[in-house]
Design an enzyme around this catalytic site. Structure first.
Site, PDB file in Angstrom:
ATOM      1  N   VAL A  11     159.692  19.502   6.338  1.00 33.98           N
ATOM      2  CA  VAL A  11     159.834  19.446   4.881  1.00 33.98           C
ATOM      3  C   VAL A  11     158.530  19.817   4.180  1.00 33.98           C
ATOM      4  O   VAL A  11     158.522  20.613   3.238  1.00 33.98           O
ATOM      5  CB  VAL A  11     160.327  18.037   4.441  1.00 33.98           C
ATOM      6  N   GLU A 156     167.409  22.334   8.093  1.00 30.95           N
ATOM      7  CA  GLU A 156     166.694  23.139   9.080  1.00 30.95           C
ATOM      8  C   GLU A 156     167.583  24.315   9.477  1.00 30.95           C
ATOM      9  O   GLU A 156     168.798  24.178   9.554  1.00 30.95           O
ATOM     10  CB  GLU A 156     166.361  22.286  10.309  1.00 30.95           C
ATOM     11  N   LYS A 208     170.126  10.680  -2.132  1.00 38.07           N
ATOM     12  CA  LYS A 208     169.838  11.323  -0.844  1.00 38.07           C
ATOM     13  C   LYS A 208     170.634  10.657   0.290  1.00 38.07           C
ATOM     14  O   LYS A 208     171.294  11.330   1.097  1.00 38.07           O
ATOM     15  CB  LYS A 208     168.330  11.268  -0.563  1.00 38.07           C
ATOM     16  N   GLY A 261     173.992  15.046  15.030  1.00 37.92           N
ATOM     17  CA  GLY A 261     172.690  14.645  15.561  1.00 37.92           C
ATOM     18  C   GLY A 261     171.619  15.122  14.609  1.00 37.92           C
ATOM     19  O   GLY A 261     171.861  15.279  13.406  1.00 37.92           O
ATOM     20  N   CYS A 264     167.929  13.874  10.721  1.00 32.69           N
ATOM     21  CA  CYS A 264     168.250  13.218   9.446  1.00 32.69           C
ATOM     22  C   CYS A 264     169.509  12.342   9.481  1.00 32.69           C
ATOM     23  O   CYS A 264     169.417  11.138   9.262  1.00 32.69           O
ATOM     24  CB  CYS A 264     168.378  14.257   8.339  1.00 32.69           C
TER      25      CYS A 264
HETATM   26  P1  NAD Z   1     158.187  15.830  10.560  1.00 32.82           P
HETATM   27  O1  NAD Z   1     158.135  14.810  11.618  1.00 32.82           O
HETATM   28  O2  NAD Z   1     158.562  17.231  10.900  1.00 32.82           O
HETATM   29  O3  NAD Z   1     156.782  15.902   9.790  1.00 32.82           O
HETATM   30  C1  NAD Z   1     156.074  14.798   9.364  1.00 32.82           C
HETATM   31  C2  NAD Z   1     154.618  15.181   9.361  1.00 32.82           C
HETATM   32  O4  NAD Z   1     153.873  14.133   8.744  1.00 32.82           O
HETATM   33  C3  NAD Z   1     154.017  15.367  10.760  1.00 32.82           C
HETATM   34  O5  NAD Z   1     153.390  16.643  10.852  1.00 32.82           O
HETATM   35  C4  NAD Z   1     153.009  14.226  10.893  1.00 32.82           C
HETATM   36  O6  NAD Z   1     151.869  14.580  11.664  1.00 32.82           O
HETATM   37  C5  NAD Z   1     152.646  13.999   9.435  1.00 32.82           C
HETATM   38  N1  NAD Z   1     152.083  12.675   9.147  1.00 32.82           N
HETATM   39  C6  NAD Z   1     152.525  11.469   9.550  1.00 32.82           C
HETATM   40  N2  NAD Z   1     151.732  10.494   9.075  1.00 32.82           N
HETATM   41  C7  NAD Z   1     150.782  11.094   8.338  1.00 32.82           C
HETATM   42  C8  NAD Z   1     149.678  10.626   7.586  1.00 32.82           C
HETATM   43  N3  NAD Z   1     149.416   9.331   7.503  1.00 32.82           N
HETATM   44  N4  NAD Z   1     148.892  11.522   6.956  1.00 32.82           N
HETATM   45  C9  NAD Z   1     149.152  12.845   7.051  1.00 32.82           C
HETATM   46  N5  NAD Z   1     150.189  13.344   7.742  1.00 32.82           N
HETATM   47  C10 NAD Z   1     150.986  12.480   8.384  1.00 32.82           C
HETATM   48  O7  NAD Z   1     159.194  15.249   9.454  1.00 32.82           O
HETATM   49  P2  NAD Z   1     160.225  16.070   8.550  1.00 32.82           P
HETATM   50  O8  NAD Z   1     161.400  16.450   9.369  1.00 32.82           O
HETATM   51  O9  NAD Z   1     159.495  17.087   7.772  1.00 32.82           O
HETATM   52  O10 NAD Z   1     160.707  14.905   7.570  1.00 32.82           O
HETATM   53  C11 NAD Z   1     159.865  14.358   6.584  1.00 32.82           C
HETATM   54  C12 NAD Z   1     160.714  13.555   5.629  1.00 32.82           C
HETATM   55  O11 NAD Z   1     161.613  14.423   4.943  1.00 32.82           O
HETATM   56  C13 NAD Z   1     161.582  12.482   6.297  1.00 32.82           C
HETATM   57  O12 NAD Z   1     161.701  11.383   5.444  1.00 32.82           O
HETATM   58  C14 NAD Z   1     162.935  13.182   6.417  1.00 32.82           C
HETATM   59  O13 NAD Z   1     163.999  12.275   6.467  1.00 32.82           O
HETATM   60  C15 NAD Z   1     162.970  13.991   5.151  1.00 32.82           C
HETATM   61  N6  NAD Z   1     163.825  15.167   5.210  1.00 32.82           N
HETATM   62  C16 NAD Z   1     163.845  15.939   6.341  1.00 32.82           C
HETATM   63  C17 NAD Z   1     164.645  17.085   6.374  1.00 32.82           C
HETATM   64  C18 NAD Z   1     164.696  17.939   7.614  1.00 32.82           C
HETATM   65  O14 NAD Z   1     165.593  18.763   7.721  1.00 32.82           O
HETATM   66  N7  NAD Z   1     163.769  17.804   8.555  1.00 32.82           N
HETATM   67  C19 NAD Z   1     165.414  17.436   5.250  1.00 32.82           C
HETATM   68  C20 NAD Z   1     165.337  16.642   4.106  1.00 32.82           C
HETATM   69  C21 NAD Z   1     164.544  15.507   4.098  1.00 32.82           C
END
Ligand code: NAD
Length: 434
Positions: A11, A156, A208, A261, A264
């Site tokens: 994201v 994704e 959401k 799966g 999310c």
């Molecule tokens: P991800 O695991 O791909 O990325 C999270 C990132 O945050 C990682 O790179 C990690 O190193 C970093 N991080 C963690 N703690 C940190 C800190 N203290 N300081 C700096 N960086 C830090 O996660 P994602 O899939 O991008 O999801 C992020 C959020 O967005 C979640 O809440 C998820 O539910 C939501 N979301 C995800 C999607 C999706 O398709 N992946 C879609 C919509 C919403």
């Protein structure tokens, strides 16, 4: 406007690059040093179509994107800071783990020097953004910040187009100033007439979870209908097609398969149930969606087992597709991986092929055999399991594959193929719900 995005994952990176594409100066921050280092070299830490081009464009040509491991340095002059860190399920219970979100909020609070918006883009349970407000209030004057809930709906595999052409943008806030800044941020989408839904912080957070839970419900529902079809001689694809033609229902997310799966739906469904419990509200519909989906891979395994007289010892399978859906290398909570693991535990020999997700899969399932091609993965196997509907699995050369296989069984978990066509080629065909 200067934007800072904290958490450079699926994201955070997509948002950062798309905001740069809108023309904003953007800094993507992550605590993962190797991730930031490889991004600085123009390498993407995960596969998402089109992302690498945008990365190189805004890193090297427009220079609108910068990358950092230091929030302190990045926050200087920031107008908006987004929290995009992960909110996984806690190890011990179904609640969302907000450790990273609150840790980042504390760090942001330490570094606000002038008026700044703090926006939660991570998926967070209702009440979280107000909690962040409390954390920041302890260290920053009220007139120097506002909080906003701006959940992200990108998928994704099509993340860039979802971000650039969203069905809607949700802005949850309780200040006119904050709302105006957010509307300015999303102004490039006005031309596309993207609906902007302004609402309370609480509603934005709930939207959401309610959206993801509703989509998950459609999948779990059609999977149960598929079970009925299998027993009584129906065809779930015909049922879903006719249902979907009703505009009140719609055809999307009515594809029977191995269960939902990914990173999310499973965690968001659990977190939503957990929120309902906390506030003593009956969300039993979502609870049963969760339970039926947890059971889904077990049902698939028992279907496969039955085909082999309940003995999988030394049976050999080619599993096509390991990511939780096509066009991503994300294997978090992937049903393909769960199925591969269960078969392996029952003594089966597993060969697998995925166009992009094998490196990630190896970390979870190191003991199965990974193949370089579809053909190689099918040599000497008793059955092929089509687990993820990547495009390259949609036109398999069954005649060629048959020459390599030991026995001729196809488990089409995504209902890609026509049963008669496959049967006419001399295979046993096992689809879902037909
Ligand atoms: P991800 O695991 O791909 O990325 C999270 C990132 O945050 C990682 O790179 C990690 O190193 C970093 N991080 C963690 N703690 C940190 C800190 N203290 N300081 C700096 N960086 C830090 O996660 P994602 O899939 O991008 O999801 C992020 C959020 O967005 C979640 O809440 C998820 O539910 C939501 N979301 C995800 C999607 C999706 O398709 N992946 C879609 C919509 C919403």
């Amino acid at each position: 406007m200067k934007l800072v995005i904290v958490g450079t994952g699926y994201v955070g990176l997509v948002s950062g690059l798309c905001f740069a594409e809108f023309g904003f100066e953007t800094v993507c921050v992550d605590r993962d040093v190797s991730r930031i280092d490889s991004l600085k070299k123009g390498e993407c830490p995960f596969y998402e179509p089109g992302l690498i081009n945008l990365l190189n464009k805004h890193l090297k040509e427009t220079k609108l994107l910068s990358l950092s491991t230091s929030l302190v340095n990045s926050m200087a002059g920031a107008d908006i800071v987004f929290i995009t860190v992960g909110t996984p399920t806690k190890k011990s219970e179904d609640e969302a783990d907000l450790t990273a979100v609150y840790e980042v909020a504390e760090n942001i609070a330490d570094n606000i020097k002038k008026y700044c918006l703090v926006v939660t883009k991570s998926t967070v349970p209702v009440g979280t953004t107000k909690e962040i407000n409390k954390i920041i209030e302890k260290k920053v004057k009220k007139e120097n910040f506002n909080v906003v809930a701006n959940p992200e709906f990108l998928r994704e595999g099509s993340a860039i187009s979802d971000f650039m052409r969203p069905d809607r943008v949700v802005i949850g806030c309780d200040s006119i100033k904050a709302e105006n800044i957010m509307r300015e941020l999303y102004r490039p989408l006005f031309l596309l007439e993207t609906p902007i839904v302004s609402t309370t912080i609480e509603s934005a957070e709930i939207i959401k979870y309610a959206s993801n839970s509703f989509l998950a419900t459609k999948i779990a529902f059609i999977n149960q209908v598929a079970d009925l079809c299998e027993i009584v001689g129906g065809n779930v694809q015909d049922v879903a097609k006719a249902m979907g033609l009703d505009k009140r229902i719609g055809s999307k997310f009515l594809h029977a398969g191995p269960g939902f799966g990914g990173s999310c739906f499973p965690k968001d469904v659990k977190a939503f149930i957990s929120t309902a419990k906390k506030f003593d509200v009956d969300l039993s519909i979502i609870d049963s969606v969760n339970r039926s989906n947890l059971n889904r891979p077990k049902q698939i395994i028992s279907k496969i087992r039955k085909q082999f007289n309940n003995n999988l010892l030394d049976k050999t399978f080619s599993i096509l597709g390991l990511s939780f859906k096509p066009n991503t290398d994300d294997v978090r909570d992937s049903t393909s991986i769960m199925i591969a693991e269960s078969l392996y535990k029952e003594g089966a020999i597993i060969k697998a092929y995925d166009p992009k997700a094998m490196e990630n899969a190896k970390e979870i399932l190191p003991n199965i055999h990974y193949s370089d091609s579809i053909n190689e993965s099918c040599i000497g196997v008793d059955a092929i399991i089509i687990a993820t509907e990547w495009n390259e699995f949609r036109a398999l050369n069954f005649k060629l594959l048959k020459e390599q296989m030991k026995d001729y069984i196809i488990f089409d978990l995504r209902n890609i193929y026509n049963e008669d066509e496959i049967t006419n080629l001399g295979f046993v065909y096992c689809g879902i719900g037909k």
